[in-house]
Design a protein around this motif. Structure first.
Motif, PDB file in Angstrom:
ATOM      1  N   THR A 133     -37.409  -4.757  23.043  1.00 26.76           N
ATOM      2  CA  THR A 133     -37.387  -5.202  21.646  1.00 26.76           C
ATOM      3  C   THR A 133     -38.795  -5.288  21.082  1.00 26.76           C
ATOM      4  O   THR A 133     -39.713  -5.743  21.752  1.00 26.76           O
ATOM      5  CB  THR A 133     -36.687  -6.579  21.538  1.00 26.76           C
ATOM      6  OG1 THR A 133     -35.335  -6.454  21.975  1.00 26.76           O
ATOM      7  CG2 THR A 133     -36.701  -7.090  20.114  1.00 26.76           C
ATOM      8  N   GLU A 170     -39.021 -10.839  13.059  1.00 28.80           N
ATOM      9  CA  GLU A 170     -37.985  -9.804  13.024  1.00 28.80           C
ATOM     10  C   GLU A 170     -37.965  -9.087  14.371  1.00 28.80           C
ATOM     11  O   GLU A 170     -39.001  -8.622  14.843  1.00 28.80           O
ATOM     12  CB  GLU A 170     -38.262  -8.806  11.903  1.00 28.80           C
ATOM     13  CG  GLU A 170     -37.204  -7.731  11.774  1.00 28.80           C
ATOM     14  CD  GLU A 170     -37.510  -6.763  10.650  1.00 28.80           C
ATOM     15  OE1 GLU A 170     -37.135  -7.048   9.498  1.00 28.80           O
ATOM     16  OE2 GLU A 170     -38.151  -5.721  10.926  1.00 28.80           O
ATOM     17  N   THR A 172     -36.325  -5.983  16.647  1.00 31.08           N
ATOM     18  CA  THR A 172     -35.677  -4.681  16.475  1.00 31.08           C
ATOM     19  C   THR A 172     -35.591  -3.968  17.811  1.00 31.08           C
ATOM     20  O   THR A 172     -36.574  -3.925  18.563  1.00 31.08           O
ATOM     21  CB  THR A 172     -36.466  -3.796  15.489  1.00 31.08           C
ATOM     22  OG1 THR A 172     -36.639  -4.497  14.250  1.00 31.08           O
ATOM     23  CG2 THR A 172     -35.756  -2.490  15.229  1.00 31.08           C
ATOM     24  N   LYS A 177     -31.266  -4.837  14.424  1.00 30.19           N
ATOM     25  CA  LYS A 177     -32.372  -5.757  14.188  1.00 30.19           C
ATOM     26  C   LYS A 177     -31.834  -7.061  13.613  1.00 30.19           C
ATOM     27  O   LYS A 177     -30.745  -7.114  13.043  1.00 30.19           O
ATOM     28  CB  LYS A 177     -33.425  -5.153  13.261  1.00 30.19           C
ATOM     29  CG  LYS A 177     -32.982  -4.948  11.826  1.00 30.19           C
ATOM     30  CD  LYS A 177     -34.129  -4.357  11.018  1.00 30.19           C
ATOM     31  CE  LYS A 177     -33.710  -4.111   9.569  1.00 30.19           C
ATOM     32  NZ  LYS A 177     -34.828  -3.553   8.763  1.00 30.19           N
ATOM     33  N   SER A 179     -33.535 -11.035  11.977  1.00 30.50           N
ATOM     34  CA  SER A 179     -34.743 -11.811  11.664  1.00 30.50           C
ATOM     35  C   SER A 179     -34.366 -13.260  11.416  1.00 30.50           C
ATOM     36  O   SER A 179     -33.214 -13.584  11.087  1.00 30.50           O
ATOM     37  CB  SER A 179     -35.462 -11.230  10.436  1.00 30.50           C
ATOM     38  OG  SER A 179     -34.656 -11.364   9.278  1.00 30.50           O
TER      39      SER A 179
END
Length: 194
Positions: A133, A170, A172, A177, A179
């Protein structure tokens, strides 16, 4: 085959291809390298043989999801086992592949205080960051930033005239994703009497 009567005869020749008697090569399943929960994917036979019939069977559902050299599958939260059968008129072969389900990133957890003193450097990190990530940080105004001593960390100094701040992280990865915002309360720096 010959049939005879007293005055006539009938004969028929049947051409048997050796191809029909040999078992087909085990088929190879082709699909995306990373598969995500909740999405639909196309599966195909690598180098399909037009002379064969293909059957796609999914477990644990034990259902047939295709009858040609392609099939589609929607993934849930559990891995799927796909068996591909290649059949000729006389024999068949098969291969099996496990479709491993991947998930979007977990909600990033902020490691660091949310009530701070102004003009004091504070280290903020992602708690237990995931290796696959990527994390993007966004800070509010009236803050000075420096890279932290570890990956996925920052040193933040909230300026003396700030009363509140925000940190947004955030996360992803290949499957999605997410946040989250963390409000920061900033206490005035203590007065120093000389």
């Amino acid at each position: 085959i010959k049939r005879s009567k007293s005055c006539s005869a009938i004969s028929t020749e049947v051409l048997v291809s050796p191809y029909d008697t040999l078992p087909p090569l085990a088929p190879i399943i082709a699909h995306s390298t990373v598969l995500c929960s909740g999405k639909t994917y196309a599966l195909s036979v690598k180098n399909p043989d037009p002379g064969l019939q293909y059957y796609w069977i999914r477990t644990p559902q034990n259902d047939t999801i295709g009858l040609s050299d392609t099939a589609t599958v929607q993934l849930g939260t559990a891995d799927q086992v796909i068996t591909l059968i290649a059949a000729s008129a006389c024999s068949q072969s098969s291969s099996t592949d496990t479709l491993e389900v991947n998930f979007g990133p977990a909600v990033p957890k902020l490691l660091g205080p949310t009530v701070v003193c102004a003009n004091t450097p504070i280290e903020y990190c992602v708690e237990d960051p995931e290796a696959t990530t990527k994390y993007i940080w966004k800070f509010g105004s009236q803050v000075e930033l420096k890279p932290g001593p570890k990956p996925d960390c920052y040193l933040a100094t909230w300026l003396g005239n700030a009363s509140t701040g925000t940190i947004q992280i955030e996360a992803t990865n290949f499957c999605g994703k997410i946040s989250i915002n963390y409000p920061i309360e900033i206490q005035p720096a203590p007065l120093v009497n000389l």
